[in-house]
Design an enzyme around this catalytic site. Structure first.
Site, mmCIF file in Angstrom:
data_model
loop_
_atom_site.group_PDB
_atom_site.id
_atom_site.type_symbol
_atom_site.label_atom_id
_atom_site.label_comp_id
_atom_site.label_asym_id
_atom_site.label_seq_id
_atom_site.Cartn_x
_atom_site.Cartn_y
_atom_site.Cartn_z
ATOM 1 N N LYS A 1 0.816 -1.213 0.000
ATOM 2 C CA LYS A 1 0.000 0.000 0.000
ATOM 3 C C LYS A 1 0.855 1.272 0.000
ATOM 4 C CE LYS A 1 -3.727 -2.526 2.222
ATOM 5 N NZ LYS A 1 -4.437 -2.851 0.998
ATOM 6 N N GLU B 1 0.533 -1.324 7.201
ATOM 7 C CA GLU B 1 1.324 -2.516 6.885
ATOM 8 C C GLU B 1 2.724 -2.440 7.502
ATOM 9 O OE1 GLU B 1 -0.813 -4.078 2.806
ATOM 10 O OE2 GLU B 1 0.849 -2.684 2.585
ATOM 11 N N THR C 1 -13.625 6.217 1.454
ATOM 12 C CA THR C 1 -13.709 5.738 0.074
ATOM 13 C C THR C 1 -14.839 4.709 0.013
ATOM 14 O OG1 THR C 1 -11.937 4.150 0.530
ATOM 15 C CG2 THR C 1 -11.301 6.224 -0.503
ATOM 16 N N GLY D 1 -15.858 2.885 -2.843
ATOM 17 C CA GLY D 1 -15.829 2.052 -4.047
ATOM 18 C C GLY D 1 -16.553 2.735 -5.189
ATOM 19 N N GLY E 1 -18.114 6.328 -4.949
ATOM 20 C CA GLY E 1 -17.347 7.563 -4.838
ATOM 21 C C GLY E 1 -16.694 7.737 -3.482
ATOM 22 N N ASP F 1 -9.776 -4.979 -12.717
ATOM 23 C CA ASP F 1 -9.007 -5.378 -11.532
ATOM 24 C C ASP F 1 -9.027 -4.201 -10.562
ATOM 25 O OD1 ASP F 1 -7.166 -6.167 -9.656
ATOM 26 O OD2 ASP F 1 -5.593 -6.707 -11.077
ATOM 27 N N ASP G 1 -5.297 2.840 -3.135
ATOM 28 C CA ASP G 1 -3.954 3.443 -3.117
ATOM 29 C C ASP G 1 -3.818 4.488 -4.230
ATOM 30 O OD1 ASP G 1 -3.371 1.663 -1.060
ATOM 31 O OD2 ASP G 1 -2.659 0.137 -2.463
ATOM 32 N N SER H 1 -7.891 3.608 -12.809
ATOM 33 C CA SER H 1 -6.939 2.522 -12.501
ATOM 34 C C SER H 1 -7.589 1.142 -12.587
ATOM 35 C CB SER H 1 -6.312 2.729 -11.118
ATOM 36 O OG SER H 1 -7.220 2.346 -10.104
HETATM 37 O O1 RIB Z 1 -3.931 -2.112 -1.697
HETATM 38 C C1 RIB Z 1 -3.422 -3.091 -2.541
HETATM 39 C C2 RIB Z 1 -2.151 -3.641 -1.984
HETATM 40 O O2 RIB Z 1 -2.437 -4.322 -0.784
HETATM 41 C C3 RIB Z 1 -1.459 -4.650 -2.863
HETATM 42 O O3 RIB Z 1 -0.538 -4.074 -3.739
HETATM 43 C C4 RIB Z 1 -0.820 -5.596 -1.849
HETATM 44 O O4 RIB Z 1 0.570 -5.581 -1.903
HETATM 45 C C5 RIB Z 1 -1.351 -5.164 -0.484
HETATM 46 O O5 RIB Z 1 -0.433 -4.420 0.206
#
Ligand code: RIB
Length: 308
Positions: free
Chosen positions: A41, A141, A222, A224, A227, A248, A254, A284
């Site tokens: 992320k 993360e 957010t 989805g 909006g 996808d 992000d 995206s």
């Molecule tokens: O938000 C998407 C991301 O979540 C991916 O790229 C994956 O690596 C996780 O971190």
């Protein structure tokens, strides 16, 4: 005024399987295709902002495996300052096995690896450079002690901090989280943070308002395909996003954050930055992959021109 963005966050290597459906327990299932790409992320948000022309520095840790040098090179190739991308000896890089179904929806596992080794002492070592930034961007993360440390650093030095509380974590200290200038959860993350139901836009507004009441300056939810919702003291604003065919959705949140900070540090126009970010995230999801699906500034202008 500085327009530099610091991302203090994660990097991962995405291991993406495109599947017709998820396997059942005990079942072996053949999937049509697989791709490997750069993700995480933090890195995704940094790359999206840099692709749009922002001045970005990344503070992160990679493992001493074959992914580490490639991850650092990828960040540098995208124009990101990698001075503070460190290698952790004897530790693997972060990885994320991802499963994408035909409607573009995704399921993600993360293994933090070296990302878990980014500690408060690392932040203190780069403090002089962080103080020069317009905004510091974080996700969940890396270790929470580092996140709390940076939130306090931002408060002490008057630097805006954007916290994307993803992936969702139930045991956060809300007194620390509410020190963020911008908190950017999705619906499920907002539900966990607020302890309130978030099944409609009205419920999202009430839940976000409860966090503003606790000290967050702006909550940006957010939603989805629905909006985004901005909630701050005295105002709630819903912004729609363009409807597109999703291939996808991985990394769309992000993309949103990278575009938002990139536009915001240069314009200081909150609503225009959110409108741009909603469009960038929509664009995206029309392409496969995470960072590979992010438009450059030029490609983004072309997409916007198609919206009329
Ligand atoms: O938000 C998407 C991301 O979540 C991916 O790229 C994956 O690596 C996780 O971190």
């Amino acid at each position: 005024m500085s327009t530099k963005i610091a991302v203090v966050g994660s990097n991962m290597v995405d291991l993406i399987t495109y599947t017709d459906r998820m396997p059942n327990e005990g079942e072996t299932l053949e999937a049509p295709s697989f791709a490997m790409g750069f993700g995480g992320k933090g890195a995704n948000q940094a790359v999206a902002a840099a692709k749009l022309g922002a001045d970005v520095m990344m503070v992160t840790k990679v493992g001493d495996d074959m992914f580490g040098p490639n991850t650092k090179k990828n960040l540098a190739d995208n124009g990101i300052d990698t001075k503070y991308v460190e290698t952790v000896p004897g530790v693997p890089s972060g990885v994320a096995p991802i499963f994408v179904e035909p409607n573009g929806s995704n399921s993600i596992l993360i293994v933090k690896g070296a990302n878990a080794h980014l500690k408060p002492a690392d932040i203190d070592r780069v403090a002089d450079d962080l103080k020069q930034c317009a905004i510091i961007v974080m996700q969940l993360e890396i270790s929470v002690e580092t996140i709390y440390h940076v939130l306090n650093f931002g408060k002490t030095h008057g630097i805006d901090v954007l916290l994307n509380p993803a992936p969702a974590q139930a045991d956060l200290d809300m007194r620390e989280v509410c020190k963020a200038t911008f908190l950017v959860p999705n619906e499920s993350e907002l539900q966990i943070l607020s302890g309130m139901p978030v099944t409609t836009i009205e419920e999202a507004e009430a839940a976000a308002k409860s966090l503003v009441d606790k000290g967050v300056q702006q909550v940006i939810v957010t939603l989805g395909e629905n909006g985004v919702l901005l909630v701050e003291t005295g105002r709630a604003l819903h912004i729609d996003c363009p409807k597109v065919e999703a291939k996808d959705t991985t990394g769309a949140g992000d993309a949103f954050i990278g575009c938002f900070v990139s536009t915001y540090v240069r314009s200081r126009d909150l609503v225009a930055s959110l409108e741009d970010a909603a469009r960038y995230a929509s664009d995206s999801i029309t392409r496969l992959g995470t960072q590979s699906s992010y438009a450059t500034a030029e490609q983004f202008e072309q997409f916007k021109a198609t919206l009329g």
